[in-house]
Design an enzyme around this catalytic site. Structure first.
Site, PDB file in Angstrom:
ATOM      1  N   VAL A 127       0.834  -1.197   0.000  1.00 39.88           N
ATOM      2  CA  VAL A 127       0.000   0.000   0.000  1.00 39.88           C
ATOM      3  C   VAL A 127       0.869   1.247   0.000  1.00 39.88           C
ATOM      4  CG1 VAL A 127      -1.797   1.257   1.241  1.00 39.88           C
ATOM      5  CG2 VAL A 127      -1.823  -1.243   1.200  1.00 39.88           C
ATOM      6  N   THR A 162       2.653  -2.177   4.255  1.00 43.27           N
ATOM      7  CA  THR A 162       2.842  -0.765   3.927  1.00 43.27           C
ATOM      8  C   THR A 162       4.011  -0.614   2.961  1.00 43.27           C
ATOM      9  OG1 THR A 162       4.495  -0.233   5.616  1.00 43.27           O
ATOM     10  CG2 THR A 162       2.187  -0.172   6.294  1.00 43.27           C
ATOM     11  N   ASP A 163       4.046   0.484   2.246  1.00 40.77           N
ATOM     12  CA  ASP A 163       5.281   0.863   1.576  1.00 40.77           C
ATOM     13  C   ASP A 163       6.229   1.375   2.661  1.00 40.77           C
ATOM     14  OD1 ASP A 163       7.176   1.413  -0.341  1.00 40.77           O
ATOM     15  OD2 ASP A 163       5.843   2.607  -1.603  1.00 40.77           O
ATOM     16  N   ALA A 164       7.454   1.704   2.293  1.00 41.51           N
ATOM     17  CA  ALA A 164       8.461   2.120   3.270  1.00 41.51           C
ATOM     18  C   ALA A 164       7.949   3.290   4.110  1.00 41.51           C
ATOM     19  CB  ALA A 164       9.754   2.503   2.560  1.00 41.51           C
TER      20      ALA A 164
END
Length: 567
Positions: free
Chosen positions: A237, A284-286
């Site tokens: 995401v 999650t993305d970073a």
């Protein structure tokens, strides 16, 4: 009540696998469960530091940047041996094995693959990524990118995507997924709810997917629906808002309440889980990215991301601090034990679906060193050459210059743009120069380190008389934290701009972004090659010399809507 169907897509667990998931979850205390939520980035390979991380935080996964194959395999083996619960070991396997080891095959950027218009090339990309990733111990691919490159000004999607056509994005991504899953790796389709609409980078701010509900359903929604149906195990995401859908799902939501998808329960729980039917793991993305950091206080955002519907938390500013924030979120009610157990159940279910629990018992989580022989094997190199041959695209040759030859265009003036420049693109100019000289060309490289007013104000005949052809090669590669992917001309009166196109035959080749024609619309011979690799350079030279026909089709609009660029 844990709302996870372990027997259904994408897990398909058998009863004995479900028992392992349930028993493992039941055996964990709260701190161990919280540890499973984290997938930190490996910044150092110091064994004592890694051991302290495994014993303290006990993360559920980890990702290392590419390094030498033997070293990567050894560090992955160490991590698995010292982890009580087997780890998800991830890599950005977007271009092939090169995503986890510098010794891996660079098959090509996704846009290069799309330019072949052959699904089998996307399948081979996935197959290579899976074979070579597995050889060094990876089991989770942060790919394919399923963003749709709808905005040519976007500085991060670009060649990382399969283009601007949603149908091609879906078909290519499904082929990649099939190839990599054959080697036992899970995919993570990214970046939900979809990048490529905004012209800004979520690494630097919270970006916006501004499509209407109907437009999103017909484009990104269709792509995610098809990939979920095809069995994608995880979704990454992005820190991207989707205002139209948030407003539809939460009537009356105020503008200041709109959140990036990583913190938006209506986008995760309602849109992704219920409407699209995704039962797998959401990561999650970073989270050090500014798009996440700026949306909410980190102390709140860390537990809120899991409460909103993410199952795993990618990277950290400070992992000890983030761990404490997650624990504090449990104490103050931002995150409930029920939601924690659901997230950890999905993490364990993914591990079980990959057979990691069984391979741990067998001691086979990381292959032996002999498996590294698959890296850049002959078959993979031949496939990469085939892909390059079918991808290189002649955008235009309105002056009918091609093919060229050493006996007719021997004296060549070469302009190199980008090619390193501090943005991680690998220099390809030295290899190209050697190739051209071997073909019999006399190559003079424009010296942009010694530009002065004499250079700028040289006359037409002074520049053009000594040369038969000007060749531009641009290696200006999209990269995170780079706000534009435009040509950065020489500051002194743009001394390297092709002002002489009416006097000296000029060819422009881009091996990175496909959108440079907007900056040189008067250039009459323009080629897109999409990837800065030696394999691509070989294909470009063959086509310049007429030994191979141009076969590529452009997966995006290379004219950027500029009518004059077609002349």
């Amino acid at each position: 009540m844990i709302l996870v169907n372990l027997a259904a897509k994408p897990f398909y667990l058998q009863e004995e696998d479900m028992v392992w998931v349930r028993n493992t979850l039941a055996s964990m205390d709260v701190r161990e469960k919280v540890g499973q939520l984290f997938c930190p980035i490996g910044m150092k390979e110091d064994r004592e530091q890694l051991k302290a991380l495994l014993e303290g935080v006990r993360p559920g996964g980890m990702l290392f940047r590419p390094g030498p194959a033997e070293r990567m395999q050894e560090v992955h083996r160490f991590l698995q041996e010292y982890s009580g619960v087997p780890l998800l070991l991830a890599a950005n396997l977007e271009v092939g094995g090169k995503g986890i080891t510098v010794d891996g095959t660079y098959f090509g950027k996704q846009l290069q693959v799309a330019a072949t218009d052959k699904e089998e090339m996307a399948y081979k990309l996935g197959l290579i990524a899976g074979r070579e990733g597995r050889a060094v111990g990876c089991n989770w691919s942060f790919a394919p990118v399923v963003d749709i490159d709808l905005n040519f000004r976007n500085p991060i999607t670009n060649v990382r995507t399969f283009g601007s056509d949603p149908a091609r994005v879906a078909s290519m991504a499904k082929a990649y997924t099939e190839g990599i899953q054959k080697n036992g790796l899970a995919v993570s389709i990214k970046h939900f709810p979809g990048d490529g609409v905004d012209e800004r980078d979520q690494h630097l701010l919270t970006s916006v997917n501004s499509l209407s509900v109907d437009e999103w359903d017909e484009t990104f929604g269709m792509v995610y629906r098809e990939l979920i149906e095809a069995g994608a195990e995880t979704v990454m995401v992005g820190h991207i808002m989707l205002p139209a859908y948030s407003r539809k799902l939460v009537p009356g939501i105020a503008d200041e309440e709109l959140m990036p998808a990583t913190l938006a329960p209506e986008l995760l729980g309602t849109l992704l889980r219920k409407q699209l039917g995704f039962n797998g793991l959401i990561v999650t993305d970073a989270t050090p990215m500014a798009g996440f950091m700026m949306a909410e206080k980190r102390e709140i955002a860390v537990p809120k991301s899991i409460a909103a519907g993410c199952d795993m938390f990618l990277f950290n500013k400070n992992i000890q601090e983030d761990f404490l924030y997650m624990m504090k979120g449990l104490e103050n009610g931002i995150l409930t034990m029920e939601r924690l157990d659901e997230a950890v159940t999905r993490i364990l279910a993914l591990k079980a679906s990959l057979g990691l629990h069984q391979r741990q018992r067998e001691g086979s989580l990381v292959p032996g060193s002999d498996e590294l022989a698959v890296l850049q094997c002959e078959e993979h190199r031949l496939w990469a050459q085939e892909c390059a041959d079918h991808a290189v695209t002649l955008v235009k040759d309105t002056q009918r210059l091609l093919p060229i030859a050493a006996d007719t265009h021997k004296r060549l003036l070469l302009y190199v743009l980008g090619d390193g420049g501090g943005h991680r693109s690998t220099p390809i100019a030295p290899y190209l120069i050697a190739k051209l000289k071997a073909e019999g060309f006399d190559v003079t490289v424009f010296d942009n380190k010694n530009v002065d007013f004499r250079t700028v104000f040289s006359g037409v005949e002074e520049l053009c008389e000594p040369y038969d052809l000007a060749l531009y090669v641009a290696n200006v590669e999209p990269a995170s934290n780079r706000t534009t992917v435009r040509i950065d001309w020489e500051p002194l009166l743009a001394a390297d701009v092709p002002w002489f196109v009416q006097e000296l035959p000029t060819v422009f080749v881009s091996v990175a972004s496909p959108y440079h024609l907007q900056d040189v619309p008067r250039v009459q011979t323009f080629i897109n090659a999409y990837s800065g690799s030696e394999t691509i350079i070989d294909a470009v030279v063959d086509k310049l010399l007429g030994r191979s026909a141009f076969k590529g089709i452009s997966p995006v609009d290379p004219y950027c809507g500029c009518w004059e660029a077609k002349l």
